[in-house]
Scaffold this active site. Sequence first.
Site, PDB file in Angstrom:
ATOM      1  N   PHE A   1      45.054  39.742  30.241  1.00 11.77           N
ATOM      2  CA  PHE A   1      44.400  40.007  31.521  1.00 11.77           C
ATOM      3  C   PHE A   1      45.485  40.278  32.573  1.00 11.77           C
ATOM      4  CE2 PHE A   1      45.308  36.052  33.813  1.00 11.77           C
ATOM      5  CZ  PHE A   1      45.689  35.215  32.780  1.00 11.77           C
ATOM      6  N   GLY A   2      45.049  40.504  33.797  1.00 13.71           N
ATOM      7  CA  GLY A   2      45.987  40.642  34.916  1.00 13.71           C
ATOM      8  C   GLY A   2      47.054  41.700  34.683  1.00 13.71           C
ATOM      9  N   TYR A   3      48.303  41.285  34.820  1.00  4.81           N
ATOM     10  CA  TYR A   3      49.432  42.217  34.740  1.00  4.81           C
ATOM     11  C   TYR A   3      49.965  42.376  33.307  1.00  4.81           C
ATOM     12  CZ  TYR A   3      49.310  41.465  39.789  1.00  4.81           C
ATOM     13  OH  TYR A   3      48.899  41.384  41.100  1.00  4.81           O
TER      14      TYR A   3
ATOM     15  N   ASP B   1      48.382  27.321  38.538  1.00  4.19           N
ATOM     16  CA  ASP B   1      48.656  28.421  39.435  1.00  4.19           C
ATOM     17  C   ASP B   1      49.776  29.215  38.784  1.00  4.19           C
ATOM     18  OD1 ASP B   1      47.727  29.597  41.952  1.00  4.19           O
ATOM     19  OD2 ASP B   1      49.850  29.514  42.479  1.00  4.19           O
ATOM     20  N   SER B   2      49.569  30.508  38.728  1.00  7.31           N
ATOM     21  CA  SER B   2      50.509  31.335  37.988  1.00  7.31           C
ATOM     22  C   SER B   2      50.629  32.679  38.671  1.00  7.31           C
ATOM     23  CB  SER B   2      50.014  31.502  36.548  1.00  7.31           C
ATOM     24  OG  SER B   2      48.634  31.817  36.529  1.00  7.31           O
TER      25      SER B   2
ATOM     26  N   GLY C   1      40.185  35.019  31.709  1.00  7.64           N
ATOM     27  CA  GLY C   1      41.369  35.193  30.862  1.00  7.64           C
ATOM     28  C   GLY C   1      42.067  33.870  30.645  1.00  7.64           C
ATOM     29  N   LYS C   2      42.187  33.083  31.723  1.00  8.42           N
ATOM     30  CA  LYS C   2      42.813  31.756  31.592  1.00  8.42           C
ATOM     31  C   LYS C   2      41.943  30.850  30.731  1.00  8.42           C
ATOM     32  CE  LYS C   2      45.083  31.320  36.155  1.00  8.42           C
ATOM     33  NZ  LYS C   2      45.179  30.430  37.321  1.00  8.42           N
TER      34      LYS C   2
ATOM     35  N   ASN D   1      38.989  32.055  36.250  1.00  6.66           N
ATOM     36  CA  ASN D   1      39.554  33.249  35.623  1.00  6.66           C
ATOM     37  C   ASN D   1      39.234  33.220  34.120  1.00  6.66           C
ATOM     38  OD1 ASN D   1      41.405  34.912  34.217  1.00  6.66           O
ATOM     39  ND2 ASN D   1      42.787  34.937  35.967  1.00  6.66           N
TER      40      ASN D   1
HETATM   41  P1  ITT Z   1      41.959  30.471  39.349  1.00  5.55           P
HETATM   42  O1  ITT Z   1      42.664  30.199  40.662  1.00  5.55           O
HETATM   43  O2  ITT Z   1      40.486  30.279  39.411  1.00  5.55           O
HETATM   44  O3  ITT Z   1      42.600  29.740  38.201  1.00  5.55           O
HETATM   45  P2  ITT Z   1      43.173  33.094  39.618  1.00  5.55           P
HETATM   46  O4  ITT Z   1      43.140  34.345  38.789  1.00  5.55           O
HETATM   47  O5  ITT Z   1      42.888  33.248  41.099  1.00  5.55           O
HETATM   48  O6  ITT Z   1      42.140  32.036  38.980  1.00  5.55           O
HETATM   49  P3  ITT Z   1      45.865  32.299  40.228  1.00  5.55           P
HETATM   50  O7  ITT Z   1      45.586  32.030  41.668  1.00  5.55           O
HETATM   51  O8  ITT Z   1      46.728  31.327  39.474  1.00  5.55           O
HETATM   52  O9  ITT Z   1      44.522  32.363  39.372  1.00  5.55           O
HETATM   53  O10 ITT Z   1      46.464  33.747  40.129  1.00  5.55           O
HETATM   54  C1  ITT Z   1      47.091  34.129  38.979  1.00  5.55           C
HETATM   55  C2  ITT Z   1      47.192  35.650  38.931  1.00  5.55           C
HETATM   56  O11 ITT Z   1      48.471  35.979  38.388  1.00  5.55           O
HETATM   57  C3  ITT Z   1      46.154  36.207  37.974  1.00  5.55           C
HETATM   58  O12 ITT Z   1      44.954  36.541  38.639  1.00  5.55           O
HETATM   59  C4  ITT Z   1      46.895  37.403  37.393  1.00  5.55           C
HETATM   60  O13 ITT Z   1      46.798  38.495  38.273  1.00  5.55           O
HETATM   61  C5  ITT Z   1      48.336  36.931  37.364  1.00  5.55           C
HETATM   62  N1  ITT Z   1      48.631  36.260  36.072  1.00  5.55           N
HETATM   63  C6  ITT Z   1      48.804  34.931  35.854  1.00  5.55           C
HETATM   64  N2  ITT Z   1      48.997  34.676  34.546  1.00  5.55           N
HETATM   65  C7  ITT Z   1      48.920  35.869  33.931  1.00  5.55           C
HETATM   66  C8  ITT Z   1      49.013  36.270  32.602  1.00  5.55           C
HETATM   67  O14 ITT Z   1      49.165  35.392  31.613  1.00  5.55           O
HETATM   68  N3  ITT Z   1      48.895  37.570  32.318  1.00  5.55           N
HETATM   69  C9  ITT Z   1      48.722  38.476  33.291  1.00  5.55           C
HETATM   70  N4  ITT Z   1      48.599  38.188  34.586  1.00  5.55           N
HETATM   71  C10 ITT Z   1      48.702  36.888  34.916  1.00  5.55           C
END
Ligand code: ITT
Length: 240
Positions: free
Chosen positions: A179-181, A96-97, A38-39, A36
């Site tokens: 990113f994300g939400y 995991d988040s 963003g991470k 990801n």
């Molecule tokens: P990796 O497993 O490769 O790390 P991923 O995006 O699939 O990437 P996760 O399984 O941990 O990671 O899913 C986390 C999701 O939760 C992420 O894709 C976002 O949709 C949301 N999320 C987590 N942290 C966030 C943040 O700081 N801001 C916004 N959305 C977030």
Amino acid sequence: MGHQLLPVSLPLLNHPSSKWYHRETVALHLFLATYNPGKVAEYLSLLGTLPLDLVTPSQVGITTAPEETGATFEENALLKAKYYLERSGLLTLADDSGLEVDALNGGPGVHSARYGGPGISDSDRVRKLMKALEGVPWERRTARFHCVVALAWPDAAWETFHGTREGYIALEPKGANGFGYDPVFFLPELGMTMAELPPEVKNRLSHRAEAARKAMLRLQKETAVTQLVGNRSPKTSFRG
Ligand code: ITT
């Protein structure tokens, strides 16, 4: 005192020997186990002061990912950390988040990245969330971001660190950062969404920042010991 070599049973694909590894060398690298972007951007800033080289999957040609079959953030974070440790041979950090929305009984939770099905964008997921919460009044739009950081060491020790940020699901998306939400995660104490915050502010107060700070303390202690004594003694376990 010479450098200590420790036996490991894991296949260390990127290490000269699959039977022994040089603990001090391994401890100079931290494998950042995420695809990801963003991470990655956040961790580069959150962990920037560590005396460790951060290594991402693409840098070592790793392109596979484990199935995230865990029922909790903790299980999935550990599952990812151990999977990438086996493939990189390096001290590995995975997170995991996700977002827990009270009006959705804690969903999307561990399914946050897959909410709405595979192959859709972050903004599609945000739209789906907005639709799911249509008509839900402000006081019932409470939610939280949760992050579990897992560290897995080549000698098979591991531990996890948790971080949480409480907020509300906004009535409409706002902001372009993060990113994300983030565009719909409203922080009542700041009066804006996470995506309206400059990255350095998100990196001070986010769920990921909290978990990463705790992991940093552990890593700082470990790397300080490495630098002080030149080589580290075997760790039995430091499960959290
Ligand atoms: P990796 O497993 O490769 O790390 P991923 O995006 O699939 O990437 P996760 O399984 O941990 O990671 O899913 C986390 C999701 O939760 C992420 O894709 C976002 O949709 C949301 N999320 C987590 N942290 C966030 C943040 O700081 N801001 C916004 N959305 C977030």
